[in-house]
Design an enzyme around this catalytic site. Structure first.
Site, PDB file in Angstrom:
ATOM      1  N   GLU A 258       0.973  -1.102   0.006  1.00 53.31           N
ATOM      2  CA  GLU A 258      -0.087   0.072  -0.029  1.00 53.31           C
ATOM      3  C   GLU A 258       0.706   1.217   0.129  1.00 53.31           C
ATOM      4  O   GLU A 258       1.794   1.323   0.836  1.00 53.31           O
ATOM      5  CB  GLU A 258      -0.883   0.049   1.145  1.00 53.31           C
ATOM      6  CG  GLU A 258      -1.965   1.215   1.388  1.00 53.31           C
ATOM      7  CD  GLU A 258      -2.623   1.166   2.778  1.00 53.31           C
ATOM      8  OE1 GLU A 258      -3.562   1.862   2.947  1.00 53.31           O
ATOM      9  OE2 GLU A 258      -2.241   0.301   3.587  1.00 53.31           O
ATOM     10  N   LYS A 316      -9.693   1.769  -3.081  1.00 53.47           N
ATOM     11  CA  LYS A 316     -10.232   1.299  -1.873  1.00 53.47           C
ATOM     12  C   LYS A 316     -11.643   1.788  -1.601  1.00 53.47           C
ATOM     13  O   LYS A 316     -11.846   2.997  -1.725  1.00 53.47           O
ATOM     14  CB  LYS A 316      -9.236   1.671  -0.524  1.00 53.47           C
ATOM     15  CG  LYS A 316      -9.618   1.241   0.774  1.00 53.47           C
ATOM     16  CD  LYS A 316      -8.561   1.630   1.860  1.00 53.47           C
ATOM     17  CE  LYS A 316      -8.877   0.840   3.098  1.00 53.47           C
ATOM     18  NZ  LYS A 316      -7.932   1.128   4.068  1.00 53.47           N
ATOM     19  N   CYS A 366      -5.244  -3.063   2.563  1.00 50.93           N
ATOM     20  CA  CYS A 366      -5.109  -2.883   4.253  1.00 50.93           C
ATOM     21  C   CYS A 366      -6.463  -3.470   5.034  1.00 50.93           C
ATOM     22  O   CYS A 366      -6.903  -4.606   4.939  1.00 50.93           O
ATOM     23  CB  CYS A 366      -4.935  -1.370   4.822  1.00 50.93           C
ATOM     24  SG  CYS A 366      -4.362  -1.323   6.386  1.00 50.93           S
TER      25      CYS A 366
END
Length: 488
Positions: A258, A316, A366
């Protein structure tokens, strides 16, 4: 038992449950902790039971998610007193859910037959609610303790992590019921054996199958300290680190973590991108991208981009409160935190898998892999799951091994390998059976190369998600309410 003794025992039992999760992974301990909680609350008034469950929750969450303070204070710059208070209040909020389960159990006063199933349903329902309300925080849900080699892991592909938590709570309630003489030991033991055998039998079933293709994957761990990651003078070193790792560990699919390079993707040196791109058949990198949200406004997005292919990217969707977006009425917290890029746009709720190295890859970033049901839509058509993370925000804490264990449950739920590329750990490859194939030691600069096959097919959990858990719990609560009304 004196109230003070009861509450002290409840807090200790909650703290003991933390050892059932990674890194220790002593999965029987949460079962014994829950059984102790039921024993402590037996025949309590609902208010006393709620307080006991609340203190149990405080021991559990203060012991298990205290790493929230690390992100707020050590790396977010929040003053220590405020950070400690915020962490405590967060754990207070989480503790209300076990409090509700205990209070409801005592208020409904189930008979001998419903005693154990009702508590299991209440426990599973409140954990599901904890993972759903206010964007959700399902971390340390009971089922996460039952990654392989737990005999309850077989329930995960069928009913998901909350289904495994239900069975775990049922086992705990059976132990408590026998100890409290609400049932004799013989039926309790028979039920326990049946539940454990059921898990073993389900675990022997392979719900998905390999595609027949094999590929090599390299997962890169740059180990860039969070305190230096966003320092402009450190940027050349970070870029050289990942270029060297990619050249050292070429593969069919190379994955960088990330926000591997702390620049908007369009501002990264094209020559560097081209050099990294040549190290793999495909290269997937966590990156900051610029796009437009639903209102047409330009926003930053936390994304994963296939280098050299503008059509292959994922942004995301499930953002972290205070880290990636600020909830309404909490804008004042921005003055207490110094978190870079803390106002991201939200990606589409459903995004198709990416075509990478001959596989269909469902990407999550994540914290997103904590929400199993949200991954189903993309995973249906995928053959691999890939998570890119930067858990350097939490330092050397329980967060990293706990996050790896969560990924194991996701692989089990979806019946697909899960690949994790992280900045500081835990970088790992997990098989479709939920077992870790290989992992890098945390806080080391290294690459991990594995050879594996994608998987196809649907697990039962992918077909129905958490619906059986929620409906089953509600039916049990309804039955208990009918019985309570009739007994009055």
């Amino acid at each position: 038992m004196k109230p003070a003794v009861r509450l002290a025992a409840a807090g200790a039992a909650g703290l003991l449950a933390v050892a059932g999760f990674a890194p220790l992974g002593l999965f029987p301990l949460p079962l014994l902790s829950l059984a102790t909680l039921l024993w402590l609350t037996d025949r309590c008034a609902p208010r006393a039971a709620a307080l006991t469950g609340f203190v149990f929750g405080l021991g559990w969450f203060l012991g298990g998610v205290s790493w929230v303070h690390v992100s707020l204070h050590d790396f977010g710059g929040m003053p220590m007193i405020i950070s400690l208070l915020a962490t405590f209040l967060f754990c207070v909020y989480l503790s209300f859910f076990p409090a509700v389960a205990c209070a409801a159990q005592c208020w409904l006063r189930p008979g001998r037959v419903l005693y154990a199933p009702l508590f299991a349903g209440l426990w599973a329902l409140t954990e599901w609610l904890r993972g759903t309300l206010l964007t959700g925080f399902p971390w340390l849900a009971s089922g996460y303790a039952h990654a392989p080699p737990s005999p309850l892991a077989g329930y995960v592909p069928v009913f998901g992590v909350h289904g495994a938590g239900w069975v775990a709570a049922l086992i705990a309630a059976l132990l408590a019921a026998a100890a409290l003489q609400r049932m004799t030991w013989r039926p309790a033991i028979v039920s326990l054996v049946a539940l454990l055998a059921g898990g073993a039998l389900l675990g022997a079933i392979r719900w998905t199958e390999p595609t027949g293709r094999t590929l090599t994957v390299s997962l890169l761990q740059g180990n860039v300290p969070q305190s230096l990651k966003w320092v402009p003078e450190r940027l050349p070193d970070s870029m050289q680190t990942y270029l060297d790792l990619a050249r050292t560990w070429p593969a069919d699919l190379v994955v960088l973590p990330e926000t591997a390079i702390p620049l908007p993707y369009d501002e990264i040196d094209p020559d560097w991108l081209a050099d990294v791109r040549r190290t793999g058949r495909d290269v997937l990198m966590g990156a900051i991208t610029i796009g437009r949200d639903g209102d047409g406004a330009a926003r930053y997005f936390n994304s994963a981009v296939a280098l050299g292919r503008d059509d292959a990217r994922y942004s995301k969707s499930h953002l972290v409160a205070f880290g990636e977006f600020t909830p309404p009425l909490f804008a004042w917290t921005l003055s207490l935190l110094s978190i870079p890029m803390s106002d991201f746009g939200r990606g589409a709720a459903v995004q198709p898998p990416l075509d990478l190295a001959g596989e269909k890859v469902a990407v999550n970033i994540c914290y997103e892999d904590v929400f199993g049901e949200e991954l189903i839509a993309a995973a249906r058509d995928a053959t691999l799951l890939v998570n890119v993370s930067n858990t350097a925000w939490f330092g050397d804490s329980l967060a990293q091994p706990q996050h790896l264990q969560i990924a194991q449950l996701r692989a089990l739920e979806m019946g697909r390998p899960m690949l994790r590329a992280t900045n500081t750990g835990m970088t790992a490859a997990i098989g479709a059976d939920g077992r870790v194939i290989a992992a890098l030691p945390p806080f080391q600069r290294a690459g991990l190369r594995v050879e594996l096959s994608g998987h196809q097919g649907l697990t039962p959990f992918m077909r129905w998600g958490n619906v059986p858990v929620v409906i089953g719990a509600l039916l049990l609560i309804g039955a208990a309410m009918v019985r309570r009304k009739a007994s009055r």
